[in-house]
Motif scaffolding. Structure first.
Motif, PDB file in Angstrom:
ATOM      1  N   TRP A 168      47.017  55.788  29.112  1.00 39.75           N
ATOM      2  CA  TRP A 168      46.919  56.216  30.465  1.00 39.75           C
ATOM      3  C   TRP A 168      45.732  55.146  30.861  1.00 39.75           C
ATOM      4  O   TRP A 168      45.772  54.435  31.941  1.00 39.75           O
ATOM      5  N   SER A 199      44.727  42.363  46.850  1.00 42.79           N
ATOM      6  CA  SER A 199      43.828  42.537  48.182  1.00 42.79           C
ATOM      7  C   SER A 199      42.986  41.161  48.243  1.00 42.79           C
ATOM      8  O   SER A 199      42.789  41.293  49.526  1.00 42.79           O
ATOM      9  N   ALA A 231      45.697  45.903  41.902  1.00 42.36           N
ATOM     10  CA  ALA A 231      45.197  45.957  43.229  1.00 42.36           C
ATOM     11  C   ALA A 231      44.064  44.845  43.753  1.00 42.36           C
ATOM     12  O   ALA A 231      44.302  44.748  45.042  1.00 42.36           O
ATOM     13  N   ALA A 232      43.060  44.843  42.879  1.00 36.30           N
ATOM     14  CA  ALA A 232      42.029  44.125  43.455  1.00 36.30           C
ATOM     15  C   ALA A 232      42.701  42.652  43.446  1.00 36.30           C
ATOM     16  O   ALA A 232      42.244  41.790  44.395  1.00 36.30           O
ATOM     17  N   LEU A 262      45.659  52.511  33.792  1.00 35.51           N
ATOM     18  CA  LEU A 262      45.092  52.521  35.044  1.00 35.51           C
ATOM     19  C   LEU A 262      43.995  51.388  35.183  1.00 35.51           C
ATOM     20  O   LEU A 262      44.001  50.702  36.390  1.00 35.51           O
ATOM     21  N   VAL A 263      43.626  50.594  34.434  1.00 35.99           N
ATOM     22  CA  VAL A 263      42.922  49.275  34.216  1.00 35.99           C
ATOM     23  C   VAL A 263      43.573  48.275  34.696  1.00 35.99           C
ATOM     24  O   VAL A 263      43.392  47.594  35.777  1.00 35.99           O
ATOM     25  N   VAL A 308      46.546  48.680  36.647  1.00 37.16           N
ATOM     26  CA  VAL A 308      46.550  48.857  38.141  1.00 37.16           C
ATOM     27  C   VAL A 308      45.511  48.395  39.057  1.00 37.16           C
ATOM     28  O   VAL A 308      45.609  47.710  40.160  1.00 37.16           O
ATOM     29  N   VAL A 309      44.368  48.813  38.646  1.00 35.42           N
ATOM     30  CA  VAL A 309      43.011  48.725  39.267  1.00 35.42           C
ATOM     31  C   VAL A 309      42.925  47.169  39.531  1.00 35.42           C
ATOM     32  O   VAL A 309      42.725  46.550  40.700  1.00 35.42           O
ATOM     33  N   ILE A 310      43.187  46.309  38.320  1.00 33.07           N
ATOM     34  CA  ILE A 310      43.137  45.061  38.664  1.00 33.07           C
ATOM     35  C   ILE A 310      44.258  44.201  39.220  1.00 33.07           C
ATOM     36  O   ILE A 310      43.894  43.400  40.059  1.00 33.07           O
TER      37      ILE A 310
END
Length: 60
Positions: free
Chosen positions: A43, A58, A54-55, A47-48, A50-52
């Motif tokens: 996980w 955006s 998303a960044a 999670l890392v 997904v965050v990268i």
């Protein structure tokens, strides 16, 4: 000369005592235990990622 002969005789006697002293080394097996049933290690990298992602999405 007697001291030299005595030293030579003692050194030969000392090396003869160690000549048959070889013992084969004992190698013990290494047991590796793996953790099973725990998926928490999956996980954190997910999670890392997904965050990268998303960044990156955006910023465009």
């Amino acid at each position: 000369m007697k001291k030299f002969a005595l030293a030579a005789a003692l050194s030969l006697a000392a090396t003869a005592t160690f000549a048959g002293g070889y013992e084969e080394p004992i190698i013990e097996p290494v047991i590796i235990e793996e953790e099973t049933g725990s998926s928490s290690g999956v996980w954190i990298p997910l999670l890392v990622f997904v965050v990268i992602a998303a960044a990156a999405a955006s910023s465009h």
